[in-house]
Motif scaffolding. Structure first.
Motif, PDB file in Angstrom:
ATOM      1  N   ILE A  24     -34.776  20.565 -22.763  1.00 19.86           N
ATOM      2  CA  ILE A  24     -36.173  20.147 -22.718  1.00 19.86           C
ATOM      3  C   ILE A  24     -36.351  19.626 -21.398  1.00 19.86           C
ATOM      4  N   GLY A  25     -37.558  19.247 -20.765  1.00 21.45           N
ATOM      5  CA  GLY A  25     -37.882  18.573 -19.520  1.00 21.45           C
ATOM      6  C   GLY A  25     -38.781  17.635 -19.994  1.00 21.45           C
ATOM      7  N   MET A  26     -37.984  16.348 -19.488  1.00 23.95           N
ATOM      8  CA  MET A  26     -38.537  14.943 -20.066  1.00 23.95           C
ATOM      9  C   MET A  26     -38.832  14.364 -18.440  1.00 23.95           C
ATOM     10  N   HIS A  27     -40.157  14.494 -17.876  1.00 24.87           N
ATOM     11  CA  HIS A  27     -40.408  14.299 -16.443  1.00 24.87           C
ATOM     12  C   HIS A  27     -41.184  13.193 -16.508  1.00 24.87           C
ATOM     13  N   PHE A  28     -40.413  11.650 -16.227  1.00 18.99           N
ATOM     14  CA  PHE A  28     -41.093  10.603 -16.213  1.00 18.99           C
ATOM     15  C   PHE A  28     -41.895  10.397 -14.543  1.00 18.99           C
ATOM     16  N   MET A  29     -42.804   9.339 -14.920  1.00 20.82           N
ATOM     17  CA  MET A  29     -43.554   9.031 -13.393  1.00 20.82           C
ATOM     18  C   MET A  29     -43.030   7.903 -13.036  1.00 20.82           C
ATOM     19  N   ASN A  30     -42.875   7.828 -11.510  1.00 19.13           N
ATOM     20  CA  ASN A  30     -42.315   6.702 -10.830  1.00 19.13           C
ATOM     21  C   ASN A  30     -43.457   5.479 -10.411  1.00 19.13           C
ATOM     22  N   PRO A  31     -43.351   4.249 -10.807  1.00 15.60           N
ATOM     23  CA  PRO A  31     -42.263   3.399 -11.316  1.00 15.60           C
ATOM     24  C   PRO A  31     -42.189   3.817 -12.784  1.00 15.60           C
ATOM     25  N   VAL A  32     -40.875   3.884 -13.598  1.00 16.53           N
ATOM     26  CA  VAL A  32     -40.950   4.478 -14.823  1.00 16.53           C
ATOM     27  C   VAL A  32     -41.308   3.300 -15.716  1.00 16.53           C
ATOM     28  N   PRO A  33     -40.753   2.113 -15.503  1.00 21.10           N
ATOM     29  CA  PRO A  33     -41.239   1.099 -16.484  1.00 21.10           C
ATOM     30  C   PRO A  33     -42.746   0.905 -16.722  1.00 21.10           C
ATOM     31  N   ILE A  34     -43.454   1.257 -15.520  1.00 21.77           N
ATOM     32  CA  ILE A  34     -44.931   1.055 -15.614  1.00 21.77           C
ATOM     33  C   ILE A  34     -45.867   2.005 -15.858  1.00 21.77           C
ATOM     34  N   MET A  35     -45.493   3.368 -15.430  1.00 29.79           N
ATOM     35  CA  MET A  35     -46.141   4.414 -15.527  1.00 29.79           C
ATOM     36  C   MET A  35     -46.162   4.948 -17.096  1.00 29.79           C
ATOM     37  N   LYS A  36     -47.236   5.565 -17.558  1.00 26.61           N
ATOM     38  CA  LYS A  36     -47.472   5.657 -19.061  1.00 26.61           C
ATOM     39  C   LYS A  36     -47.001   7.085 -19.269  1.00 26.61           C
ATOM     40  N   LEU A  37     -47.283   7.981 -18.497  1.00 29.30           N
ATOM     41  CA  LEU A  37     -47.009   9.555 -18.413  1.00 29.30           C
ATOM     42  C   LEU A  37     -45.760  10.161 -18.721  1.00 29.30           C
ATOM     43  N   VAL A  38     -45.549  10.980 -19.630  1.00 28.45           N
ATOM     44  CA  VAL A  38     -44.154  11.723 -19.593  1.00 28.45           C
ATOM     45  C   VAL A  38     -44.555  12.937 -19.655  1.00 28.45           C
ATOM     46  N   GLU A  39     -44.156  14.008 -18.848  1.00 33.12           N
ATOM     47  CA  GLU A  39     -44.698  15.441 -18.860  1.00 33.12           C
ATOM     48  C   GLU A  39     -43.240  15.864 -19.738  1.00 33.12           C
ATOM     49  N   ILE A  40     -43.595  16.675 -20.841  1.00 30.03           N
ATOM     50  CA  ILE A  40     -42.906  16.986 -21.789  1.00 30.03           C
ATOM     51  C   ILE A  40     -42.732  18.663 -21.594  1.00 30.03           C
ATOM     52  N   ILE A  41     -41.736  19.303 -21.098  1.00 29.61           N
ATOM     53  CA  ILE A  41     -41.731  20.790 -20.547  1.00 29.61           C
ATOM     54  C   ILE A  41     -40.925  21.579 -21.493  1.00 29.61           C
ATOM     55  N   ARG A  42     -41.692  22.498 -22.162  1.00 29.01           N
ATOM     56  CA  ARG A  42     -40.740  23.306 -23.020  1.00 29.01           C
ATOM     57  C   ARG A  42     -40.055  24.480 -22.401  1.00 29.01           C
ATOM     58  N   GLY A  43     -38.854  24.539 -22.512  1.00 26.87           N
ATOM     59  CA  GLY A  43     -38.303  25.964 -21.864  1.00 26.87           C
ATOM     60  C   GLY A  43     -38.564  27.090 -22.818  1.00 26.87           C
ATOM     61  N   TYR A  44     -38.168  28.162 -22.341  1.00 24.16           N
ATOM     62  CA  TYR A  44     -38.577  29.659 -23.120  1.00 24.16           C
ATOM     63  C   TYR A  44     -38.138  29.535 -24.497  1.00 24.16           C
ATOM     64  N   ASP A  45     -36.682  28.765 -24.553  1.00 29.34           N
ATOM     65  CA  ASP A  45     -36.086  28.960 -26.147  1.00 29.34           C
ATOM     66  C   ASP A  45     -36.217  27.493 -26.535  1.00 29.34           C
ATOM     67  N   THR A  46     -36.764  26.460 -26.052  1.00 28.61           N
ATOM     68  CA  THR A  46     -36.831  25.207 -26.703  1.00 28.61           C
ATOM     69  C   THR A  46     -37.425  24.995 -28.089  1.00 28.61           C
ATOM     70  N   SER A  47     -36.922  24.535 -28.998  1.00 33.64           N
ATOM     71  CA  SER A  47     -37.435  24.683 -30.363  1.00 33.64           C
ATOM     72  C   SER A  47     -38.522  23.743 -30.527  1.00 33.64           C
ATOM     73  N   ASP A  48     -39.209  23.983 -31.451  1.00 35.70           N
ATOM     74  CA  ASP A  48     -40.231  23.105 -31.849  1.00 35.70           C
ATOM     75  C   ASP A  48     -39.885  21.798 -32.408  1.00 35.70           C
ATOM     76  N   GLU A  49     -38.715  21.589 -33.066  1.00 31.73           N
ATOM     77  CA  GLU A  49     -38.167  20.507 -33.412  1.00 31.73           C
ATOM     78  C   GLU A  49     -37.510  19.622 -32.570  1.00 31.73           C
ATOM     79  N   VAL A  50     -36.990  20.147 -31.412  1.00 33.75           N
ATOM     80  CA  VAL A  50     -36.560  19.189 -30.147  1.00 33.75           C
ATOM     81  C   VAL A  50     -37.888  18.750 -29.629  1.00 33.75           C
TER      82      VAL A  50
END
Length: 300
Positions: free
Chosen positions: A136-162
């Motif tokens: 899975i993609g877990m795209h943090f924003m810089n600077p990580v300790p401060i920025m609130k967003l995490v972009e969570i990217i599902r690949g073609y086969d990434t499961s719902d559970e993950v």
């Protein structure tokens, strides 16, 4: 899930390690260079110290966070007990594919493999593993300790559970996770990078100078930082790499990187990391100083 391994001790990697450790996770930070690991721990300690000074955390919190981080240069042993591995290496597709092959070979069968890539296909990365449903993609924003967003990217086969597990884990870090699908640039860079590229085109065509372009976007659009200054912070090499991913993946000329961006990267003018980009970063003050190549440029 309490055992997390972070691969790569650069700006993003040390920020990700800092954040997980601050929220009670046991973090193993892995890098091929011991020097990079030492620098990362020094950076994390310095950033935590600033938080203590601002009374956002206590000295005890700082020490506990640092105590939650171990370091090492061997990937095999570094991921041996991981429940989640977050790769934060350089934005280079061949390097990431090699790391994921190794992560897949050495991490426990049930471990989730995440990447902090800002643009590279999650599906392509997952395809080199035996567990594409757990990538899975877990795209943090810089600077990580401060920025609130995490972009969570599902690949073609990434499961719902993950996906649900990583969304929940992000919330334990006091982040706001946003789920997106796996297309070039995802959401953040699909929108941001063409804007930065257009700012460079605007400069290249002589419409306005560096400071003028950034001032318009800061004061006119309420951006905290102008696009050219932001490009310097991101790294012009990273901007170029992402534009190439967009251009190659979408096949549309509007994503073609500006020739000025290409030339600057070729010349080693990468922004803050090299000391010069659109601005100079070696003068020792917080003042913005336009790089010599862009001073006193006449409009076309």
């Amino acid at each position: 899930m309490k055992n997390v391994t972070v691969i790569g001790a650069g700006t993003m990697g040390n920020g990700i390690a800092h954040t997980f450790a601050q929220f009670g996770y046991q973090v193993n930070l892995v890098d091929v260079s011991q020097e990079n690991l030492d620098k990362a721990i020094a950076t994390i300690s310095k950033n935590l110290g600033r938080m203590v000074e601002k009374e956002k955390i206590t000295e005890q919190d700082k020490n506990a966070t640092l105590g939650n981080i171990t370091t090492g240069t061997d990937l095999k042993s570094g991921v041996a007990n991981a429940e989640l591995v977050v790769e934060a290496a350089t934005e280079n597709v061949d390097l990431k594919l090699k790391i994921f092959k190794d992560m897949d070979a050495f991490a426990p069968e049930g471990a989730i493999l995440a990447t902090n890539t800002s643009s590279i296909s999650i599906t392509k990365i997952a395809a080199v593993t035996s567990r594409p449903d757990k990538v899975i993609g877990m795209h943090f924003m810089n600077p990580v300790p401060i920025m609130k967003l995490v972009e969570i990217i599902r690949g073609y086969d990434t499961s719902d559970e993950v996906t649900e597990t990583i969304m929940a884990a992000s919330k334990t870090l006091n982040k706001v996770p946003v789920e997106v699908n796996d297309y070039p640039g995802f959401v953040a860079n699909r929108i941001l990078m063409p804007m930065i590229n257009e700012a460079i085109i605007t400069l290249n065509e002589g419409v306005a100078g560096v400071e003028e372009i950034d001032t318009v976007m800061k004061l006119g659009m309420a951006h905290p930082m102008g696009p050219l200054q932001l490009a310097d912070f991101i790294g012009l090499d990273v901007c170029l790499a992402i534009m190439n991913v967009l251009y190659d993946g979408l096949g549309n000329d509007k994503y073609a990187p500006c020739p000025l961006l290409v030339n600057m990267v070729t010349a080693g003018k990468l922004g803050v990391k090299s000391g010069e980009g659109f601005y100079s970063w070696t003068h020792g003050t917080k003042d913005l100083v336009v790089a010599n190549n862009f001073k006193n440029k006449q409009l076309a």
